[in-house]
Write an enzyme that holds these catalytic residues in place. Sequence first.
Site, short mmCIF file in Angstrom:
data_model
loop_
_atom_site.label_atom_id
_atom_site.label_comp_id
_atom_site.label_asym_id
_atom_site.label_seq_id
_atom_site.Cartn_x
_atom_site.Cartn_y
_atom_site.Cartn_z
N MET A 27 -4.34 0.13 -5.90
CA MET A 27 -5.13 1.34 -5.59
C MET A 27 -6.42 0.99 -4.86
O MET A 27 -7.29 0.32 -5.41
CB MET A 27 -5.46 2.09 -6.88
CG MET A 27 -4.31 2.95 -7.35
SD MET A 27 -4.72 3.84 -8.85
CE MET A 27 -4.53 2.57 -10.08
N GLN A 104 -2.86 -7.79 -3.47
CA GLN A 104 -2.11 -7.14 -2.40
C GLN A 104 -2.75 -7.43 -1.06
O GLN A 104 -3.94 -7.15 -0.84
CB GLN A 104 -2.00 -5.62 -2.61
CG GLN A 104 -0.99 -5.02 -1.63
CD GLN A 104 -0.87 -3.52 -1.66
OE1 GLN A 104 -1.85 -2.81 -1.52
NE2 GLN A 104 0.35 -3.02 -1.84
N HIS A 179 1.85 -6.03 1.64
CA HIS A 179 1.91 -4.56 1.73
C HIS A 179 2.70 -4.17 2.98
O HIS A 179 2.18 -4.17 4.09
CB HIS A 179 0.49 -4.01 1.81
CG HIS A 179 0.38 -2.53 1.58
ND1 HIS A 179 1.47 -1.69 1.50
CD2 HIS A 179 -0.70 -1.73 1.39
CE1 HIS A 179 1.05 -0.46 1.28
NE2 HIS A 179 -0.26 -0.45 1.21
N TYR A 184 1.42 1.43 6.75
CA TYR A 184 0.49 0.45 7.35
C TYR A 184 1.27 -0.51 8.28
O TYR A 184 2.47 -0.30 8.51
CB TYR A 184 -0.27 -0.27 6.23
CG TYR A 184 -1.17 0.71 5.50
CD1 TYR A 184 -2.33 1.19 6.10
CD2 TYR A 184 -0.81 1.23 4.25
CE1 TYR A 184 -3.13 2.13 5.45
CE2 TYR A 184 -1.61 2.17 3.60
CZ TYR A 184 -2.76 2.62 4.21
OH TYR A 184 -3.53 3.56 3.59
N GLY A 305 5.20 8.32 -10.48
CA GLY A 305 5.28 9.19 -11.64
C GLY A 305 5.72 8.50 -12.92
O GLY A 305 6.25 9.14 -13.84
N ARG A 328 -1.87 6.65 -10.70
CA ARG A 328 -2.73 7.72 -11.23
C ARG A 328 -2.76 7.71 -12.76
O ARG A 328 -3.82 7.92 -13.37
CB ARG A 328 -2.25 9.07 -10.70
CG ARG A 328 -2.46 9.22 -9.20
CD ARG A 328 -1.61 10.32 -8.63
NE ARG A 328 -0.20 10.09 -8.90
CZ ARG A 328 0.76 11.00 -8.80
NH1 ARG A 328 0.46 12.23 -8.43
NH2 ARG A 328 2.02 10.69 -9.08
C1 LIG Z 1 -6.59 6.12 -5.30
C2 LIG Z 1 -5.30 5.53 -4.82
C3 LIG Z 1 -5.33 4.45 -3.96
C4 LIG Z 1 -4.13 3.84 -3.52
N1 LIG Z 1 -4.20 2.70 -2.76
C5 LIG Z 1 -3.07 1.99 -2.52
C6 LIG Z 1 -3.13 0.67 -1.95
O1 LIG Z 1 -4.20 0.10 -1.69
N2 LIG Z 1 -1.96 0.02 -1.73
C7 LIG Z 1 -0.74 0.60 -2.01
O2 LIG Z 1 0.30 -0.03 -1.78
N3 LIG Z 1 -0.66 1.83 -2.58
C8 LIG Z 1 -1.78 2.52 -2.85
N4 LIG Z 1 -1.71 3.72 -3.51
C9 LIG Z 1 -0.39 4.26 -3.92
C10 LIG Z 1 -0.08 3.90 -5.36
O3 LIG Z 1 0.04 2.50 -5.55
C11 LIG Z 1 1.23 4.57 -5.84
O4 LIG Z 1 2.29 4.13 -5.04
C12 LIG Z 1 1.21 6.10 -5.81
O5 LIG Z 1 -0.02 6.61 -6.32
C13 LIG Z 1 2.34 6.68 -6.66
O6 LIG Z 1 2.27 6.16 -7.99
P1 LIG Z 1 1.77 7.08 -9.23
O7 LIG Z 1 2.72 8.23 -9.31
O8 LIG Z 1 1.84 6.19 -10.42
O9 LIG Z 1 0.38 7.54 -8.92
C14 LIG Z 1 -2.88 4.37 -3.93
C15 LIG Z 1 -2.87 5.49 -4.78
C16 LIG Z 1 -4.05 6.05 -5.25
C17 LIG Z 1 -3.98 7.22 -6.20
#
Ligand SMILES: Cc1cc2nc3c(=O)[nH]c(=O)nc-3n(C[C@H](O)[C@H](O)[C@H](O)COP(=O)(O)O)c2cc1C
Length: 374
Positions: A27, A104, A179, A184, A305, A328
Amino acid sequence: MCASHPALLPALVGGIDLANRLAVAPMTRVSAAQDGTPTAEMADYYAGFADGGFGLLITEGTYTDTAYSQGYLNQPGIVTARHAAAWRDIADRVHAAGARIVLQLMHAGALSQGNRYRSESVGPSAVPPIGEKMPEYGGHGPWPAPRAMSADDIEEAVRGFAASAARARAAGFDGVEVHAANGYLLDQFLTDYTNRRDDAYGGPVANRVRLTAEVVSAIRAEAGEDFCVGVRLSQTKVNDFVHRWRGGAHDARIIFAALAAAGSSYLHIASEGRDWIETARLDGGLTITGLARQVTGLPVIANGGMHDLAQAAQVLSDGHADVVSVARGALANPDLPRRLAEGVPLEEFDHMMLQPMATLGNARLWRHAAEAPA
Ligand SMILES: Cc1cc2nc3c(=O)[nH]c(=O)nc-3n(C[C@H](O)[C@H](O)[C@H](O)COP(=O)(O)O)c2cc1C
């Protein structure tokens, strides 16, 4: 939920022994110093997930060179000795709390919205990205078209990944995650509509995955055969929540096989903006994560999720993945594994925590406001 949840069982991923199958997903928090050095606040943030019982932490996307890789202002880097020293403190804190940590490695390519080293962006082809820059990470307005990368640009990007992985290893990380997801640079090469090249990196999917495979091989050569090198892939993107690999399972097989042959230690399938159940389904009852396991025999991390703990249990028990990653849900519950073990209900994620930008400082203000007496 209770202590018998399959996510609480230990696992071995890329030679790293994990206390459980719950990972913090990467994140971006745009909270590093201007020069890309991680801060003490970031160390507390990462240590918090380790204290909360997560077996594995995957850091935010971290830039890999002082050319075109940086995606946002205040994104951390792993390029200078200062960056590496600050990351070492973080890795040490996480290890002291019993968790493992993977860095990452990210090159933003055309989706760069803040780069202190360059004013233009690069990508596979001069195709303007769809959508608009993301205000949560400090961007506004449409993306400019990137400059199409030359052979020298490509070589420089690959070298950046490899050198950064070696620095990460020296700084004490248990591994790196390349990544190649979410739109990206490496995903831009993989994606048919952003890659219009007619050289060895363009055209059929076997060519479009070549750059990611070369990055994995270069990291292996530089950081060692015994270092954990994961790859994160996704069909959806930060600027396209509905994209699917055009050839479905056929393309997926080619991509997964190429990355396994290049020496990947694990595959992590992201699900940006959508739940796993929505993005993982392929024809014939297959799931994309299950197929990745089948094709490669490598450990697979499923995402999207997974704070729905019944879904996480199904994914693990039915053989769709080996580990689940939570983004999240981990922000709302840095102690999610402990809650799961003790049967404590989870807090719901509140998007206001990331407003107006996804910084750690804004999350702190949000928390203070939430805790203030009414
Ligand atoms: C604040 C935030 C920042 C994120 N930054 C990245 C990141 O730097 N690299 C990445 O691969 N995914 C990033 N993501 C995506 C998350 O790793 C994840 O794939 C996505 O939120 C879905 O997962 P979740 O349902 O558990 O939130 C980010 C998500 C959030 C909410």
